[in-house]
Design an enzyme around this catalytic site. Sequence first.
Site, PDB file in Angstrom:
ATOM      1  N   LYS A   1      44.582   5.030  -8.709  1.00 48.41           N
ATOM      2  CA  LYS A   1      44.089   4.016  -7.773  1.00 48.41           C
ATOM      3  C   LYS A   1      43.058   3.113  -8.464  1.00 48.41           C
ATOM      4  CE  LYS A   1      43.544   5.595  -3.685  1.00 48.41           C
ATOM      5  NZ  LYS A   1      43.033   6.299  -2.484  1.00 48.41           N
ATOM      6  N   LYS A  33      37.715  14.245  -7.005  1.00 43.41           N
ATOM      7  CA  LYS A  33      37.732  14.488  -5.567  1.00 43.41           C
ATOM      8  C   LYS A  33      37.025  15.800  -5.296  1.00 43.41           C
ATOM      9  CE  LYS A  33      39.374  12.157  -2.044  1.00 43.41           C
ATOM     10  NZ  LYS A  33      39.350  10.692  -1.926  1.00 43.41           N
ATOM     11  N   THR A  87      37.773  -0.115   3.328  1.00 39.60           N
ATOM     12  CA  THR A  87      39.147   0.378   3.171  1.00 39.60           C
ATOM     13  C   THR A  87      40.079  -0.335   4.147  1.00 39.60           C
ATOM     14  OG1 THR A  87      38.279   2.537   2.491  1.00 39.60           O
ATOM     15  CG2 THR A  87      40.609   2.418   3.070  1.00 39.60           C
ATOM     16  N   HIS A 126      38.948   9.416 -18.960  1.00 40.62           N
ATOM     17  CA  HIS A 126      39.190   8.284 -19.864  1.00 40.62           C
ATOM     18  C   HIS A 126      38.163   7.186 -19.640  1.00 40.62           C
ATOM     19  CE1 HIS A 126      41.112   6.675 -16.252  1.00 40.62           C
ATOM     20  NE2 HIS A 126      41.128   5.488 -16.814  1.00 40.62           N
ATOM     21  N   LYS A 132      35.120   9.336 -10.113  1.00 42.74           N
ATOM     22  CA  LYS A 132      34.795   8.835  -8.774  1.00 42.74           C
ATOM     23  C   LYS A 132      35.757   9.402  -7.755  1.00 42.74           C
ATOM     24  CE  LYS A 132      32.447   5.861  -6.215  1.00 42.74           C
ATOM     25  NZ  LYS A 132      32.412   6.861  -5.145  1.00 42.74           N
ATOM     26  N   SER A 149      32.903   0.694  -3.323  1.00 42.82           N
ATOM     27  CA  SER A 149      32.021   1.733  -3.879  1.00 42.82           C
ATOM     28  C   SER A 149      31.570   1.350  -5.291  1.00 42.82           C
ATOM     29  CB  SER A 149      32.752   3.084  -3.919  1.00 42.82           C
ATOM     30  OG  SER A 149      32.769   3.675  -2.648  1.00 42.82           O
ATOM     31  N   ASN A 155      37.805   5.360  11.042  1.00 37.72           N
ATOM     32  CA  ASN A 155      37.227   4.186  10.396  1.00 37.72           C
ATOM     33  C   ASN A 155      38.289   3.274   9.783  1.00 37.72           C
ATOM     34  OD1 ASN A 155      35.088   2.538   9.183  1.00 37.72           O
ATOM     35  ND2 ASN A 155      35.727   3.467   7.267  1.00 37.72           N
TER      36      ASN A 155
END
Length: 474
Positions: free
Chosen positions: A97, A109, A197, A68, A73, A365, A236
């Site tokens: 997300k 992914k 994150t 859409h 990503k 990102s 991380n």
Amino acid sequence: MGNYLEEGKKFLDTVMYYYDKAAKHTGLPQGLLERIRNCNSVYKVYFPVEIDGEIHNIEGIRVQHSLHKLPTKGGIRYSPEVSEDEVKALATLMTFKCAVVNVPFGGAKGGVKIDPRKVSEKVLEKVTRRFAAELIKKNLIGPSLDVPAPDYGTSGREMGWIADTYMTFKFGDTDAQGCVTGKPVGIGGIRGRTEATGLGVFYGIREFLNYEDDVKKLGLTTGIKDKTVIIQGFGNVGYHSAKFLHEAGAKIIGIAEYEGGIYNANGLDVEAVFKHRKETKSILNFPGAQNIENSLSMLEMECDILIPAALENQITKDNADRIKAKIIAEAANGPVTMLAEQILLQKGIVIIPDLYLNAGGVTVSYFEWLKNLSNVRFGRMGKRAEEKSYGKIVDTVEALTGKHLSYEERSKIVQGSDEEDIVRSGLEDTMIGSYQEIREALKQKPELGDLRTAAFYIAIKKIALSYQLMGIFP
């Protein structure tokens, strides 16, 4: 192998359950809801790589959940446990997300079935470059098509290899650096991406704790100071979440890792634990802390905030009833199964959901992608102009008061924003604004019941609007 596949299916089923739970409140046509729900495409490839003189066939997967908005990503993870269902679940989560935090990407992914801890760097580079070449051949990577990023088992190093491979194939494309994010700063990465994150997790928890009416129901006071925290996973995301919470005054009383856990009711020094693990390759035997042999048992210890920052399916129907935390802050993707969530919500435990809380990575990102397309570092053109403007204000104040600041004091006040300042500002604004949207949706439609359902609800509505404005659905 069977267990890995079962875990992946369980994770996908969980994501679909959360989606369906929210979708029924939207009033949208069934056909549109099905389009938003299902993955657009799944690409699986087997490619040969020579390892120690022998040819091994490596499996790679790339899933694009929603187109859409473009590009799609999502990260690429390296693990022997990678499965199609797991990657589909993660791609689906990425779509929602991005919508929750207003990042204009579709979800995707990727995964490569390899254990990065058991092969050399040379082998990892071969595998990474070959997988990148396979994606390029199928037009499944590019700054306007699909933009991977690091995930479990990968880092900026692998993203650098992918970027170099892509730029070799697409020589002369000035946007080519935007084919991946999470790159080292020296090759088009962005300052602030490493901690993004974990910093987003911190901002999200802080924002939740700002609302007195909400925290009072849990028997807590507002603010982060003196809240007790247990963190599962000290990679991380876990490390940076712990670091920023610790700096804000929280007490990190427990840290769990795959080798075991450590506990100190008076709080752990996060930086000292990080240094200890770097030196000894383990968090165990940290001075002043109690070793916990079964790290999973730490999820059941008493604390104000439990942060699962490892892998999916960590809190299940088998241990959910023993969870004593007041807040579960999902720094990992899908750490709570659907059956576990039902038990936790019945107990009055608040879950701050993954599709909001760990969106700091994709948010920054997005900033990195924008930087690559504009081919200019954030702050480069405006920093000195800001400093001159602030300097004039300081000059005026000094002239009016007759007092003069020292060089150090003046430098602190007039300093303009550099790239990291701008990135952190953008991330903070995103996490604050997104949480307020979720909270407002829950306030306006209390039948949604919980923060996760409210987050999915607003994400579905935003995606549906995109399709409707394109004229695909009435």
